[in-house]
Write a protein that holds these residues in place. Structure first.
Motif, PDB file in Angstrom:
ATOM      1  N   GLY A  61       0.845  -1.175   0.000  1.00 14.28           N
ATOM      2  CA  GLY A  61       0.000   0.000   0.000  1.00 14.28           C
ATOM      3  C   GLY A  61       0.882   1.226   0.000  1.00 14.28           C
ATOM      4  O   GLY A  61       2.115   1.123   0.006  1.00 14.28           O
ATOM      5  N   PRO A  62       0.289   2.409  -0.013  1.00 11.70           N
ATOM      6  CA  PRO A  62       1.096   3.630   0.030  1.00 11.70           C
ATOM      7  C   PRO A  62       1.955   3.684   1.290  1.00 11.70           C
ATOM      8  O   PRO A  62       1.493   3.337   2.384  1.00 11.70           O
ATOM      9  CB  PRO A  62       0.040   4.743   0.027  1.00 11.70           C
ATOM     10  CG  PRO A  62      -1.184   4.109  -0.571  1.00 11.70           C
ATOM     11  CD  PRO A  62      -1.164   2.687  -0.113  1.00 11.70           C
ATOM     12  N   ALA A  63       3.201   4.088   1.128  1.00  8.18           N
ATOM     13  CA  ALA A  63       4.123   4.112   2.271  1.00  8.18           C
ATOM     14  C   ALA A  63       5.192   5.170   2.070  1.00  8.18           C
ATOM     15  O   ALA A  63       5.432   5.623   0.948  1.00  8.18           O
ATOM     16  CB  ALA A  63       4.765   2.735   2.459  1.00  8.18           C
ATOM     17  N   GLU A  64       5.803   5.543   3.166  1.00  8.03           N
ATOM     18  CA  GLU A  64       6.949   6.443   3.153  1.00  8.03           C
ATOM     19  C   GLU A  64       8.183   5.625   3.544  1.00  8.03           C
ATOM     20  O   GLU A  64       8.211   5.017   4.610  1.00  8.03           O
ATOM     21  CB  GLU A  64       6.751   7.589   4.145  1.00  8.03           C
ATOM     22  CG  GLU A  64       5.496   8.410   3.904  1.00  8.03           C
ATOM     23  CD  GLU A  64       5.542   9.157   2.579  1.00  8.03           C
ATOM     24  OE1 GLU A  64       6.650   9.629   2.212  1.00  8.03           O
ATOM     25  OE2 GLU A  64       4.489   9.270   1.925  1.00  8.03           O
ATOM     26  N   LEU A  65       9.170   5.616   2.667  1.00 11.53           N
ATOM     27  CA  LEU A  65      10.395   4.869   2.931  1.00 11.53           C
ATOM     28  C   LEU A  65      11.502   5.809   3.366  1.00 11.53           C
ATOM     29  O   LEU A  65      11.613   6.936   2.881  1.00 11.53           O
ATOM     30  CB  LEU A  65      10.858   4.120   1.682  1.00 11.53           C
ATOM     31  CG  LEU A  65       9.892   3.154   1.003  1.00 11.53           C
ATOM     32  CD1 LEU A  65      10.604   2.412  -0.129  1.00 11.53           C
ATOM     33  CD2 LEU A  65       9.314   2.178   2.009  1.00 11.53           C
TER      34      LEU A  65
END
Length: 263
Positions: A15-19
């Motif tokens: 799903g949408p994520a911040e890495l």
């Protein structure tokens, strides 16, 4: 000395994520590098954020699906000595998330009673190197120095955590460094300790798996919580492939009984 390194990661985001990546070498004007983060055949834009001690973090937003990350770097020459500040000498004496030096104080003083300076450093390095077994997969990402001491096995970060815990228990400031390590086998990201001794940060590697003089610093911090090569917020992230390389044109011969600084 000319050194080159690379890292290749294949991830799947659910799903949408911040890495948050920590794969680039610490800020150094002599480095030539390239970082590409690709999803659905499109290069993603990332932000390069500077953390303590020249640590560089790459922040990127991703959607669900596969992400390919490729980093290459070449470094000519050696960087200058690591800076020392008063706050660092306070920060790196304190217990931290994975380094419970307060709990290990009795053990540290029973095992290394009366030792100081280089004698203490060599004794701790030798003790950890001989009392632990290097067993990939034997430890959990959440294991700290206490659990490592009890299990007597782990990987490089576990060795470094225990070394740092014993040093801090003896009032020696110590910290963790993630690095590319020419000569390392098996090849991977490597973790070592740095101890403040004789007015400078000295590299300590109880695994003895790679010459300390060839290391390329990536990140520096209290423990593995500050130096992880990947963290995320949002959806779950699955790491499917991790390939690391590191070579040097001349591989130094490391005398483990002598002090060494990270070049």
């Amino acid at each position: 000395m000319k050194r080159s390194a690379s890292a290749h990661l294949e991830l799947v985001a659910h799903g949408p994520a911040e890495l948050v990546l920590s794969v680039a070498v610490a800020a150094d004007a002599s480095a030539t590098e390239l970082l590409a983060i690709v999803q659905n055949n499109t290069a993603l834009t990332y932000r390069d954020v500077l953390d303590a001690h020249g640590t560089r973090l790459q922040l990127v937003s991703v959607q669900a699906g596969r992400i390919d990350i490729d980093y290459t770097v070449e470094v000519s020459g050696e960087s200058g000595p690591a800076e020392v500040s008063d706050i660092d000498l306070v920060r790196y004496l304190r217990p931290s998330r994975y380094i419970e030096s307060d709990h290990l104080w009795p053990t540290a003083h029973a095992e290394f009673r009366g030792l100081t300076g280089t004698d203490l450093l060599n004794a701790i390095t030798s003790w950890v190197g001989t009392h632990l077994s290097y067993v990939p997969g034997a430890s959990l990402p959440t294991d700290g120095a206490v659990r490592t001491l009890l299990s007597r096995q782990g990987v490089c970060r576990d060795y470094a955590h225990l070394v740092i815990a014993f040093l801090r228990a003896h009032d020696v400031p110590a910290r963790l460094v993630s690095a590319y390590a020419p000569g390392l086998s098996p090849m991977d990201f490597h973790a070592v300790a740095e101890a403040y001794l004789d007015g400078a940060w000295q590299v300590v590697d109880a695994t003895g798996l790679a010459p300390r003089q060839s290391l390329l610093r990536i990140a520096t911090g209290r423990d593995a919580a500050d130096t992880a090569f990947l963290s995320s917020a949002g959806a779950a992230i699955q790491l499917n492939v991790l390939t690391v390389t590191a070579v040097a044109d001349v591989l130094p011969r490391d005398d483990v009984t002598r002090l060494a600084r990270l070049a």
